[in-house]
Design an enzyme around this catalytic site. Structure first.
Site, PDB file in Angstrom:
ATOM      1  CG  HIS A 381     -41.415  50.294  38.559  1.00 47.56           C
ATOM      2  ND1 HIS A 381     -41.016  51.529  38.126  1.00 47.56           N
ATOM      3  CD2 HIS A 381     -42.378  49.888  37.691  1.00 47.56           C
ATOM      4  CE1 HIS A 381     -41.703  51.865  37.048  1.00 47.56           C
ATOM      5  NE2 HIS A 381     -42.541  50.873  36.758  1.00 47.56           N
ATOM      6  CD  GLU A 382     -43.717  46.316  37.473  1.00 48.01           C
ATOM      7  OE1 GLU A 382     -44.937  46.583  37.426  1.00 48.01           O
ATOM      8  OE2 GLU A 382     -42.921  46.707  36.606  1.00 48.01           O
ATOM      9  CG  HIS A 385     -47.172  50.039  38.227  1.00 42.07           C
ATOM     10  ND1 HIS A 385     -47.591  51.236  37.679  1.00 42.07           N
ATOM     11  CD2 HIS A 385     -46.019  49.713  37.580  1.00 42.07           C
ATOM     12  CE1 HIS A 385     -46.721  51.617  36.761  1.00 42.07           C
ATOM     13  NE2 HIS A 385     -45.760  50.717  36.683  1.00 42.07           N
ATOM     14  CG  HIS A 388     -51.890  54.366  41.394  1.00 49.05           C
ATOM     15  ND1 HIS A 388     -51.328  55.031  40.326  1.00 49.05           N
ATOM     16  CD2 HIS A 388     -52.979  55.094  41.748  1.00 49.05           C
ATOM     17  CE1 HIS A 388     -52.045  56.106  40.064  1.00 49.05           C
ATOM     18  NE2 HIS A 388     -53.054  56.164  40.909  1.00 49.05           N
TER      19      HIS A 388
END
Length: 591
Positions: A381-382, A385, A388
């Protein structure tokens, strides 16, 4: 081979504290240079360009200063010197806001037509066209200089609500010990909750969860008063800027139609059937009279308490996301190997996980990794981020290098979806499949249904303040308890202890933020499905989205990736995936 260091290397930001201090002094002088442009910020095309470049340099410096200070402070919140560095940066944030409060009103004296004349004279300004279009569209919500200065000061004061919450819940609240599964005392904490709730010892899960929420319950008056103040500030700021509601103001900042929020709540409220069916299945499989919150995370198959050491977890994530390209994978390898991450929990470390960054510096991630499967997904998940952030900063000019909050949870949850489907495909036993299917259900439950409960709660709280109704502890707790009862249905225990859960959600101090977890995962479900079904064509669309930053409005950016969040369809598709996954789990378990 070098020994792995699980802490982040902040020397990639500044070589030393002395360098940080020097940049802070330079930044203070830079603010004064920008402030001196009052009256000539956009008198000519050349003036406008110089103003823009100075402003951008201020943003770079401020972001890097804050990143360094935060990375020193968050691994150990008891260190006053590091906290002082954060406070000094926040003071500069406030000073920067006050000193540049003249900019918006002065620039607003111009027009989009005048800007286009400047572009013809000085083509370098063309990069700011999208920004200018959005800026002049908000003319009705920009105040005069005195008004802007006042709101900046109010916003600085408003940060105190979040700081008070952090100090109370992290530093001042004393959590008790409970008896662990091994009979030894176990200290209750927010950071340890995830691992505790996966224990097969229901007595331990119950004691841990109820002790944690009970501690929040004993401070519910203070937390309620603090949150009420934050909501009042949201409402005051919105009205000061000529918005009808705080929600209108918050969504307008990202150019998100309010219908998106309404679609989310209305669609899920009308489709709680699959969620309640899942609650009933857990009740059946666990053999309990009622499902409590502490029953949601325990694996519902035997022999699944596998540990995933960080070295193993990172390789799993890298393989699952390899479909996104060799260059993507190479950057992720740098992230996990080259100290972009502070990995493990600490006694006074900030709880949870996040990814952050600043222009000119690679992203940084904070984890509290405890070797669970959930931690592997959190890592994915991180990293989503961070990727991105990495690609947006690499491909976009500074003015568009950041991405909107609305898009922020898409890349992170797309990584999670790719990881889930890769693990499910490779699962060799029914037990493995059941664990993953169950986890997928609970991820959708917690990231779509649960975050929508939060969004519903936040909307109701703000609406009460906007109507002039006090936010009493009993009012807030009853709103939350009733929402949980309505969404989860009759087989869930919506008791007094669960009514305190809202009090441990720090994201409520970011006005109308939480709904974007729900919309983000719904978009990720659609994107990951496209990648699985369409291959490289869908990967190319998604990679264009990752590199787009804020170069267009978020609804339009997601359309690049093949998702239209302006309709209820992605929410309905996510509910359908939840129902399909539930049916597959029942088939595997023969339930």
């Amino acid at each position: 081979m070098a020994t792995f260091d699980p802490t982040w290397n902040i020397r990639d930001i500044f070589a030393s504290d002395a360098d940080w201090e020097a940049r802070l002094r330079e930044f203070s002088a830079l603010i004064d240079r920008l402030a001196a442009r009052r009256g000539r910020a956009a008198a000519t095309a050349a003036d406008l360009l110089e103003t823009a470049k100075l402003y951008e340099q201020c943003l770079i410096d401020l972001s890097q200063l804050h990143l360094y200070a935060s990375c020193k402070y968050h691994p150990d919140l008891s260190v006053d010197a590091a906290k002082g560095m954060v406070e000094r940066v926040m003071t500069e944030y406030s000073r920067f806001g006050e000193k540049t409060a003249f900019l918006a009103p002065e620039l607003m004296e111009q027009s989009l037509e005048k800007f286009e004349e400047f572009v013809k004279e000085l083509p370098e300004l063309a990069v700011y066209r999208h920004y200018a279009e959005d800026f002049f569209a908000k003319k009705a919500h920009v105040l005069d200089q005195k008004g802007e200065e006042m709101l900046v000061r109010m916003q600085d004061m408003g940060e105190s609500f979040s700081k008070v919450y952090d100090d109370l819940t992290i530093n001042d609240m004393a959590f008790p010990d409970v008896e662990g599964p091994d009979g030894k005392p176990a200290r209750v904490s927010d950071s340890g909750l995830g691992a505790a709730l996966q224990s097969t010892d229901r007595r331990y899960r119950r004691d841990y969860f109820e002790s944690l929420l009970g501690t929040y319950g004993r401070h519910i008056r203070t937390i309620s008063s603090n949150y009420a103040g934050a909501v009042k500030l949201d409402v005051y700021t919105a009205r000061s800027r000529n918005y009808g509601t705080a929600r209108e103001a918050a969504l307008a900042a990202n150019h998100v139609p309010e219908e998106v929020y309404d679609n989310l709540i209305e669609t899920l409220r009308a489709n709680t059937g699959p969620l309640q069916e899942y609650v009933s299945l857990r009740k059946q499989l666990l053999g309990v009279d009622k499902v409590h919150h502490y029953d949601f995370f325990v694996p519902i198959v035997r022999d699944t308490e596998k540990k995933y050491p960080y070295e193993e977890g990172k390789e799993i994530v890298l393989k699952a996301t390899a479909v996104l390209g060799e260059d993507y994978n190479e950057v992720m390898r740098h992230a996990v190997d080259d100290r972009w991450i502070d990995v493990y929990p600490g006694e006074n470390k900030m709880t949870g996980a996040y990814s952050t960054g600043a222009p000119g510096v690679h992203p940084y991630m904070l984890l509290n990794y405890t070797d669970t499967l959930d931690d592997v997904f959190t890592l994915a998940h991180e990293l989503g981020h961070s990727m991105h952030t990495y690609y947006s900063q690499k491909e976009q000019p500074l003015i568009y290098a950041d991405y909107s909050i609305f898009c922020a949870e898409v890349a992170s949850t797309t990584n999670e979806m790719l990881l889930y489907h890769d693990l499910l495909y490779k699962a060799q036993t029914d037990e493995e499949k059941a664990l993953l299917l169950s986890k997928h259900l609970d991820d959708i439950r917690s990231t779509v249904f649960r975050q929508t409960i939060f969004a519903d709660f936040e909307y109701q709280a703000h609406k009460l303040v906007e109507e002039g109704t006090p936010l009493l502890p009993s009012t807030l707790c009853e709103i939350y308890r009733k929402l949980v009862a309505d969404y989860y249905g009759p087989d869930f225990a919506a008791d007094e202890i669960i009514s305190y859960e809202w009090a441990r959600i720090p994201h409520f101090y970011r006005c109308y933020y939480v709904y974007q977890y729900s919309t983000g995962l719904s978009a990720a479900v659609a994107i990951s499905r496209r990648i699985r079904e369409m291959g490289q064509e869908a990967v190319a669309d998604y990679r264009r989205f990752l590199a787009s930053g804020s170069s267009a409005h978020p609804i339009d950016l997601l359309r690049i990736a093949g998702v239209d969040m302006a309709t209820p369809q992605p929410i309905l598709d996510t509910v359908a995936e939840f129902a399909e996954t539930l049916a597959e789990l029942k088939k595997v378990l023969r339930a």
